[in-house]
Design a protein around this motif. Structure first.
Motif, PDB file in Angstrom:
ATOM      1  N   HIS A 138      39.673  40.598  46.412  1.00 41.51           N
ATOM      2  CA  HIS A 138      40.878  39.469  46.788  1.00 41.51           C
ATOM      3  C   HIS A 138      42.097  40.367  47.209  1.00 41.51           C
ATOM      4  N   GLN A 178      40.893  31.077  42.044  1.00 42.63           N
ATOM      5  CA  GLN A 178      42.126  32.081  40.851  1.00 42.63           C
ATOM      6  C   GLN A 178      41.826  31.308  39.482  1.00 42.63           C
ATOM      7  N   ALA A 181      38.519  32.557  37.871  1.00 44.50           N
ATOM      8  CA  ALA A 181      38.451  33.816  37.294  1.00 44.50           C
ATOM      9  C   ALA A 181      39.928  33.440  35.840  1.00 44.50           C
ATOM     10  N   THR A 190      37.769  40.080  39.192  1.00 45.46           N
ATOM     11  CA  THR A 190      39.200  40.663  39.973  1.00 45.46           C
ATOM     12  C   THR A 190      38.912  41.852  40.543  1.00 45.46           C
TER      13      THR A 190
END
Ligand code: TMP
Length: 213
Positions: A138, A178, A181, A190
């Protein structure tokens, strides 16, 4: 022989996926493991032709979101059967630069396609071949943007249809990652990719080592 290990790398531009895959492959090989490195779309002769069509072909300006989804998954269906399944069955470690989560993030969230439909097409392509671990490298969206611009300037002749999308698209893609995740924290990990290459490499190794038997 025990089944190998399937590790995928995800993220927007500029997270250093290809560098980290190379470093991880070197380390695993130094430990005596058999490793193959793949990328999506692509990774097979058929897949590489599909990649060209999706990214660089002059004809792709007219491509619809549905066509894009099906082509991504066609490339993946070929890669899974031609390369990934045989490699895993032979006990190898497979490192893949992008896989199904990119389809969820880019076509599902980015292109705002129906997520249940997208999931069905992904399932047709992959069957039960799922990553054991996914590392989401990320970086903030501004870093991604700078990286894309630098690439455009360095290779102006190599048009990339995805890099022509607007900022709102990449914000939705980021939101898509996201969401994954949050939904699958065990598999989809992440990694902060803003730090040095060495620091990211340590984080990546920490996650991979936990999966090695
Ligand atoms: P890259 O290999 O340079 O990352 O280029 C692949 C591009 O394709 C990237 O912009 C992300 C996009 N992509 C999708 O939109 N959906 C997918 O399923 C995959 C694998 C990639």
């Amino acid at each position: 022989m025990s089944r190998g290990l399937f590790i995928t790398f995800e993220g927007t531009e500029g997270g250093g996926k290809s560098t980290q895959i190379k470093l991880l492959a070197e380390r695993l090989r130094a430990e005596g493991r058999e490793v193959i490195e793949l990328r999506e779309p692509g990774g097979t002769p058929i897949g590489e032709e599909i990649r060209h069509l999706l990214k660089h072909s002059e004809a792709n300006g007219a491509m619809t979101a549905e066509t894009e989804l099906l082509l991504m998954c066609a490339s993946r269906a070929q890669l899974v059967r031609e390369v990934i399944r045989p490699a895993l069955a032979a006990g190898k470690i497979v490192l893949c630069d992008r896989f199904s989560d990119s389809t969820t993030a880019y076509q599902g969230h980015g292109r705002q396609m129906d997520l249940a439909r997208v999931r069905e097409v992904i399932e047709l392509a992959v069957g039960d071949t799922r990553p054991d671990l996914t590392l989401f490298l990320h970086v903030p969206i501004e870093v991604s943007e700078q990286r894309r611009r630098a690439r455009e300037q360095a290779q102006p002749q190599l048009r990339d249809r995805f890099e022509e999308a607007d900022r709102a698209f990449f914000e939705r893609v980021e939101q898509g990652f996201q969401t994954i995740a949050c939904a699958e924290p065990e598999r989809f990990v992440t990694v902060d990719a803003t730090s040095s290459i060495e620091a990211v490499q340590v984080s990546v190794w920490h996650q991979v080592a936990a999966k090695l038997s």
